[in-house]
Scaffold this motif. Structure first.
Motif, PDB file in Angstrom:
ATOM      1  N   ARG A 110      16.552  27.603 -27.238  1.00 15.58           N
ATOM      2  CA  ARG A 110      16.919  27.389 -25.831  1.00 15.58           C
ATOM      3  C   ARG A 110      17.807  26.165 -25.683  1.00 15.58           C
ATOM      4  NH1 ARG A 110      11.388  28.783 -24.619  1.00 15.58           N
ATOM      5  NH2 ARG A 110      10.934  26.566 -24.371  1.00 15.58           N
ATOM      6  N   GLN A 111      17.495  25.109 -26.426  1.00 19.85           N
ATOM      7  CA  GLN A 111      18.297  23.891 -26.349  1.00 19.85           C
ATOM      8  C   GLN A 111      19.708  24.125 -26.885  1.00 19.85           C
ATOM      9  OE1 GLN A 111      15.958  21.033 -28.532  1.00 19.85           O
ATOM     10  NE2 GLN A 111      14.637  20.559 -26.795  1.00 19.85           N
ATOM     11  N   LEU A 112      19.819  24.858 -27.989  1.00 19.33           N
ATOM     12  CA  LEU A 112      21.133  25.104 -28.585  1.00 19.33           C
ATOM     13  C   LEU A 112      21.999  25.988 -27.700  1.00 19.33           C
ATOM     14  CD1 LEU A 112      20.200  25.675 -32.345  1.00 19.33           C
ATOM     15  CD2 LEU A 112      21.045  23.592 -31.255  1.00 19.33           C
ATOM     16  N   ALA A 113      21.381  26.852 -26.914  1.00 22.03           N
ATOM     17  CA  ALA A 113      22.138  27.778 -26.075  1.00 22.03           C
ATOM     18  C   ALA A 113      22.464  27.209 -24.697  1.00 22.03           C
ATOM     19  CB  ALA A 113      21.373  29.090 -25.912  1.00 22.03           C
ATOM     20  N   SER A 114      21.876  26.077 -24.342  1.00 22.26           N
ATOM     21  CA  SER A 114      22.083  25.514 -23.010  1.00 22.26           C
ATOM     22  C   SER A 114      23.293  24.580 -22.982  1.00 22.26           C
ATOM     23  CB  SER A 114      20.832  24.746 -22.564  1.00 22.26           C
ATOM     24  OG  SER A 114      20.585  23.649 -23.433  1.00 22.26           O
ATOM     25  N   TYR A 115      23.919  24.484 -21.822  1.00 19.53           N
ATOM     26  CA  TYR A 115      25.073  23.614 -21.631  1.00 19.53           C
ATOM     27  C   TYR A 115      24.622  22.289 -21.029  1.00 19.53           C
ATOM     28  CZ  TYR A 115      28.359  27.346 -22.732  1.00 19.53           C
ATOM     29  OH  TYR A 115      29.062  28.325 -23.384  1.00 19.53           O
ATOM     30  N   LYS A 116      25.109  21.206 -21.597  1.00 19.83           N
ATOM     31  CA  LYS A 116      24.729  19.872 -21.129  1.00 19.83           C
ATOM     32  C   LYS A 116      25.378  19.600 -19.776  1.00 19.83           C
ATOM     33  CE  LYS A 116      24.870  14.992 -22.506  1.00 19.83           C
ATOM     34  NZ  LYS A 116      25.572  14.499 -21.310  1.00 19.83           N
ATOM     35  N   PRO A 117      24.569  19.292 -18.753  1.00 22.48           N
ATOM     36  CA  PRO A 117      25.148  19.003 -17.431  1.00 22.48           C
ATOM     37  C   PRO A 117      25.908  17.690 -17.439  1.00 22.48           C
ATOM     38  CG  PRO A 117      22.791  18.571 -17.439  1.00 22.48           C
ATOM     39  CD  PRO A 117      23.099  19.216 -18.742  1.00 22.48           C
ATOM     40  N   TYR A 161      32.999  22.298 -27.134  1.00 16.99           N
ATOM     41  CA  TYR A 161      33.915  21.239 -27.515  1.00 16.99           C
ATOM     42  C   TYR A 161      33.580  20.761 -28.924  1.00 16.99           C
ATOM     43  CZ  TYR A 161      35.412  21.007 -22.641  1.00 16.99           C
ATOM     44  OH  TYR A 161      35.920  21.313 -21.404  1.00 16.99           O
ATOM     45  N   ALA A 162      34.600  20.670 -29.769  1.00 21.06           N
ATOM     46  CA  ALA A 162      34.437  20.158 -31.127  1.00 21.06           C
ATOM     47  C   ALA A 162      34.900  18.710 -31.149  1.00 21.06           C
ATOM     48  CB  ALA A 162      35.236  20.998 -32.115  1.00 21.06           C
ATOM     49  N   LEU A 163      33.975  17.791 -31.341  1.00 26.67           N
ATOM     50  CA  LEU A 163      34.277  16.360 -31.353  1.00 26.67           C
ATOM     51  C   LEU A 163      34.071  15.804 -32.751  1.00 26.67           C
ATOM     52  CD1 LEU A 163      32.555  15.244 -28.027  1.00 26.67           C
ATOM     53  CD2 LEU A 163      34.901  16.016 -28.393  1.00 26.67           C
ATOM     54  N   GLU A 164      35.028  15.001 -33.189  1.00 26.51           N
ATOM     55  CA  GLU A 164      34.968  14.420 -34.529  1.00 26.51           C
ATOM     56  C   GLU A 164      34.959  12.897 -34.439  1.00 26.51           C
ATOM     57  OE1 GLU A 164      37.189  15.465 -38.586  1.00 26.51           O
ATOM     58  OE2 GLU A 164      38.479  14.364 -37.179  1.00 26.51           O
ATOM     59  N   LEU A 165      33.981  12.306 -35.098  1.00 23.97           N
ATOM     60  CA  LEU A 165      33.890  10.854 -35.207  1.00 23.97           C
ATOM     61  C   LEU A 165      34.275  10.467 -36.629  1.00 23.97           C
ATOM     62  CD1 LEU A 165      32.987   7.981 -34.342  1.00 23.97           C
ATOM     63  CD2 LEU A 165      30.668   8.633 -35.065  1.00 23.97           C
ATOM     64  N   ASN A 179      23.421  13.330 -28.833  1.00 21.90           N
ATOM     65  CA  ASN A 179      22.509  14.457 -29.013  1.00 21.90           C
ATOM     66  C   ASN A 179      23.041  15.694 -28.297  1.00 21.90           C
ATOM     67  OD1 ASN A 179      22.137  13.687 -26.403  1.00 21.90           O
ATOM     68  ND2 ASN A 179      20.031  13.049 -26.630  1.00 21.90           N
ATOM     69  N   CYS A 180      22.239  16.739 -28.312  1.00 24.84           N
ATOM     70  CA  CYS A 180      22.579  18.014 -27.667  1.00 24.84           C
ATOM     71  C   CYS A 180      23.664  18.791 -28.402  1.00 24.84           C
ATOM     72  CB  CYS A 180      23.005  17.818 -26.205  1.00 24.84           C
ATOM     73  SG  CYS A 180      21.749  17.046 -25.170  1.00 24.84           S
ATOM     74  N   ALA A 181      23.953  18.450 -29.657  1.00 29.54           N
ATOM     75  CA  ALA A 181      24.927  19.228 -30.418  1.00 29.54           C
ATOM     76  C   ALA A 181      24.315  20.566 -30.813  1.00 29.54           C
ATOM     77  CB  ALA A 181      25.362  18.461 -31.664  1.00 29.54           C
ATOM     78  N   CYS A 182      25.105  21.650 -30.721  1.00 32.08           N
ATOM     79  CA  CYS A 182      24.606  22.965 -31.127  1.00 32.08           C
ATOM     80  C   CYS A 182      24.965  23.270 -32.574  1.00 32.08           C
ATOM     81  CB  CYS A 182      25.129  24.053 -30.205  1.00 32.08           C
ATOM     82  SG  CYS A 182      26.921  24.146 -30.076  1.00 32.08           S
ATOM     83  N   LEU A 199      29.665  20.349 -32.539  1.00 31.06           N
ATOM     84  CA  LEU A 199      30.012  21.223 -31.424  1.00 31.06           C
ATOM     85  C   LEU A 199      29.046  20.962 -30.280  1.00 31.06           C
ATOM     86  CD1 LEU A 199      30.650  24.663 -33.210  1.00 31.06           C
ATOM     87  CD2 LEU A 199      32.287  22.831 -32.712  1.00 31.06           C
ATOM     88  N   TYR A 200      29.579  20.849 -29.081  1.00 32.60           N
ATOM     89  CA  TYR A 200      28.768  20.593 -27.895  1.00 32.60           C
ATOM     90  C   TYR A 200      29.064  21.630 -26.822  1.00 32.60           C
ATOM     91  CZ  TYR A 200      27.865  15.998 -29.923  1.00 32.60           C
ATOM     92  OH  TYR A 200      27.477  14.986 -30.758  1.00 32.60           O
TER      93      TYR A 200
END
Length: 232
Positions: A110-117, A161-165, A179-182, A199-200
């Protein structure tokens, strides 16, 4: 995990699902080697499944003594009854362990499928927008042990969104990432270069992303940047 500027949302979704399946296998321990270990423990030391190895070893030893006594004295009925209940106990532990992991796996799914508000942000906060690479400015924590920073990322619309650090010439490691990365992948060469790609699932709006590094030596933090890889 390979992501490029031209990677589509459908391709990112496929990557996220593939990484999620790998995570589910790890949580449920469905690989053959893991299953063999679990079955072995359930048969010979059931409490060890939940971390009680010594208690389980004592109980197994007592049970083995009782079985040996029944076998030597020809008590076939006692022997069969004891073995039956031991197998029932082992099966119960196996099913309980799997049920707990399945419940946890469902929560993770459920967490991986949800979108971060979107998060609240002050008017003077500058949000990072694509496609530029945003250099990071680090500050030490109160104990002067870790470098930390807080980035405000702007998502123009709902999507993946793919974010790279990336961190250059740093004799340490990434301690915590947003956190909240899928899905995520980490590459670290201590003293040279560290790369964290994630990926977020983000709703449209601004999102706070805290970052932390170990080994806060020196007066200035390492050279680092946060970049959005894909285009939306």
């Amino acid at each position: 995990m390979q992501v490029h500027a031209t990677t589509t949302q459908a391709e990112l979704e496929a990557i996220a699902k593939r990484e999620a399946r790998t995570m589910y296998l790890d949580i449920l321990q469905l690989r053959l080697r893991s299953q063999l270990v679990i079955i072995f423990l359930c048969l010979f030391n059931p409490p060890a499944i939940f971390g009680f190895f010594m208690i389980g070893a004592v109980l197994t030893a007592i049970f083995a003594c009782c079985v040996a006594w029944a076998y030597i004295n020809g008590e076939a009925e006692i022997l069969h009854t004891a073995l039956m209940w031991w197998y029932i106990w082992a099966a119960t532990v196996y099913l309980l362990n799997f049920s707990i992991r399945a419940i946890f796996c469902r929560k993770v799914a459920r967490q991986l499928a949800s979108y971060k508000p979107a998060d609240d942000a002050t008017d003077d906060a500058e949000a990072v927008t694509a496609p530029k690479s945003h250099p990071l400015i680090w500050e030490k924590d109160e104990e002067n042990e870790h470098w930390q920073t807080l980035v405000l990322f702007h998502a123009p619309k709902r999507g993946l969104y793919a974010l790279e650090l990336t961190i250059e010439n740093y004799d340490g490691s990434i301690e915590s990432c947003p956190n909240c990365a899928c899905a995520s992948a980490m590459e670290e060469i201590i003293g040279d270069r560290s790369r964290f790609l994630a990926l977020y699932r983000l709703e449209a709006g601004n999102h706070w992303m805290p970052l932390s590094l170990t080994n806060a030596n020196g007066n200035h933090g390492p050279e680092a940047a946060l970049t959005q890889i894909n285009s939306i």
